[in-house]
Design a protein around this motif. Structure first.
Motif, mmCIF file in Angstrom:
data_model
loop_
_atom_site.group_PDB
_atom_site.id
_atom_site.type_symbol
_atom_site.label_atom_id
_atom_site.label_comp_id
_atom_site.label_asym_id
_atom_site.label_seq_id
_atom_site.Cartn_x
_atom_site.Cartn_y
_atom_site.Cartn_z
ATOM 1 N N TYR A 1 35.198 43.690 33.777
ATOM 2 C CA TYR A 1 34.489 44.548 34.731
ATOM 3 C C TYR A 1 33.872 45.720 33.965
ATOM 4 O O TYR A 1 34.469 46.240 33.016
ATOM 5 C CB TYR A 1 35.458 45.093 35.779
ATOM 6 C CG TYR A 1 36.278 44.029 36.458
ATOM 7 C CD1 TYR A 1 37.517 43.638 35.949
ATOM 8 C CD2 TYR A 1 35.806 43.391 37.606
ATOM 9 C CE1 TYR A 1 38.261 42.654 36.558
ATOM 10 C CE2 TYR A 1 36.555 42.408 38.220
ATOM 11 C CZ TYR A 1 37.783 42.041 37.691
ATOM 12 O OH TYR A 1 38.517 41.058 38.294
ATOM 13 N N MET B 1 36.783 47.370 31.811
ATOM 14 C CA MET B 1 38.130 46.983 32.209
ATOM 15 C C MET B 1 38.315 45.501 31.932
ATOM 16 O O MET B 1 37.511 44.686 32.397
ATOM 17 C CB MET B 1 38.379 47.269 33.687
ATOM 18 C CG MET B 1 39.763 46.826 34.177
ATOM 19 S SD MET B 1 40.000 47.004 35.945
ATOM 20 C CE MET B 1 40.422 48.738 36.038
ATOM 21 N N LYS B 2 39.369 45.174 31.204
ATOM 22 C CA LYS B 2 39.637 43.775 30.903
ATOM 23 C C LYS B 2 40.231 43.095 32.135
ATOM 24 O O LYS B 2 40.713 43.766 33.042
ATOM 25 C CB LYS B 2 40.603 43.683 29.725
ATOM 26 C CG LYS B 2 42.004 44.189 30.030
ATOM 27 C CD LYS B 2 42.904 43.991 28.852
ATOM 28 C CE LYS B 2 44.309 44.479 29.169
ATOM 29 N NZ LYS B 2 44.970 43.644 30.191
ATOM 30 N N PRO B 3 40.259 41.784 32.164
ATOM 31 C CA PRO B 3 40.886 41.107 33.297
ATOM 32 C C PRO B 3 42.391 41.293 33.258
ATOM 33 O O PRO B 3 42.979 41.523 32.195
ATOM 34 C CB PRO B 3 40.508 39.635 33.075
ATOM 35 C CG PRO B 3 40.267 39.519 31.610
ATOM 36 C CD PRO B 3 39.697 40.829 31.194
ATOM 37 N N LEU B 4 43.028 41.185 34.398
ATOM 38 C CA LEU B 4 44.471 41.320 34.482
ATOM 39 C C LEU B 4 45.119 40.261 33.601
ATOM 40 O O LEU B 4 44.780 39.085 33.672
ATOM 41 C CB LEU B 4 44.926 41.159 35.927
ATOM 42 C CG LEU B 4 46.392 41.431 36.214
ATOM 43 C CD1 LEU B 4 46.726 42.883 35.929
ATOM 44 C CD2 LEU B 4 46.729 41.081 37.657
ATOM 45 N N ASP C 1 46.209 48.017 29.725
ATOM 46 C CA ASP C 1 45.448 47.925 30.971
ATOM 47 C C ASP C 1 44.629 49.196 31.155
ATOM 48 O O ASP C 1 44.657 50.104 30.332
ATOM 49 C CB ASP C 1 46.413 47.725 32.144
ATOM 50 C CG ASP C 1 45.713 47.132 33.346
ATOM 51 O OD1 ASP C 1 45.247 47.897 34.201
ATOM 52 O OD2 ASP C 1 45.612 45.894 33.400
#
Lengths: 117, 118
Positions: free
Chosen positions: B33, B95-98, B104
């Motif tokens: 994101y 923002m990286k994926p979960l 995070d």
């Protein structure tokens, strides 16, 4: 809803003093974060938590400790403040999902201006 | 680790003009994101616009739009019909994926100070 609330908003410390910054969120978010903002540096992650009872280190964790005893609260502690910790501190929270979603974003508090003399 | 670069420390334009803020990032993730946050003198962090990497269509929010070039890892913000209230610091963030590797949260660029002149 209040969203993300930080206390205090301003604080002045002397070198070597200790203090705790409190962050509270009322959105039932699992994820919470502490950032510091310095001129020309953007925001940098100090510590974060992925749920009650968990904490993890971010990019600049040295000199700070955190605790997440309750889901809604995330505390940032400075045990022995140093002038290099003069900064604006932001807390944020987030709802995260395991699949790509349209809801993932961080909600920020209004920040705490901390000066260490 | 991901990095976000904003190469314009400061920009100044006249009111009603269009301005584009640049942002590039580096990641090995395929799903992620991207965000633009606005920080006015009040210090509040305000989400301007977000983009999911799996969407090819560029996000738009009223006067704000992005040019997302995934292959080039570029994510610029265009502000049309700029207003005095647009004067602020603008931060690009990733923002990286979960569950992806690393910490995070958001990784921020250093910001662009945008000044809208009357």
């Amino acid at each position: 809803n209040a969203g993300v609330t930080q206390t205090p908003k301003f604080r002045v410390l002397k070198t070597g003093q200790s203090m705790t910054l409190l962050c509270a969120q009322d959105m039932n978010h699992e994820y919470m974060y502490w950032y510091r903002q310095d001129p020309g540096m953007g925001l940098r992650l100090i510590h974060y938590s992925v749920g009650e009872g968990t904490t993890a280190k971010g990019e600049v964790p040295d000199g700070y400790n955190v605790s997440r005893l309750k889901k809604q609260n995330f505390l940032l502690g400075l045990e022995s403040a140093a002038p290099s910790q003069t900064s604006v501190y932001f807390c944020a929270s987030s709802y995260r999902q395991g699949i790509p979603s349209t809801n993932e974003k961080l909600f920020f508090g209004s920040g705490t201006q901390l000066s260490v003399l | 680790a991901q990095t976000v670069t904003q190469s314009q420390p400061e920009m100044s334009v006249q009111e009603a003009e269009t301005v584009t803020l640049s942002c590039t990032y580096d990641t090995s993730e395929s799903n992620y994101y991207l965000f633009w946050y606005k920080q006015p003198p009040s210090r509040q962090m305000i989400l301007v616009i977000r983009q999911e990497a799996y969407k090819q269509q560029n996000a738009t929010e009223n006067r704000f739009s992005v040019n997302f070039q995934k292959a080039a890892k570029s994510f610029s913000l265009k502000i049309s019909d700029s207003q005095l209230g647009d004067t602020a610091m603008y931060f690009c963030a990733f923002m990286k994926p979960l569950g992806g590797g690393g910490a995070d949260g958001l990784t921020f660029g250093k910001g662009t100070h945008l000044i809208i002149q009357p």
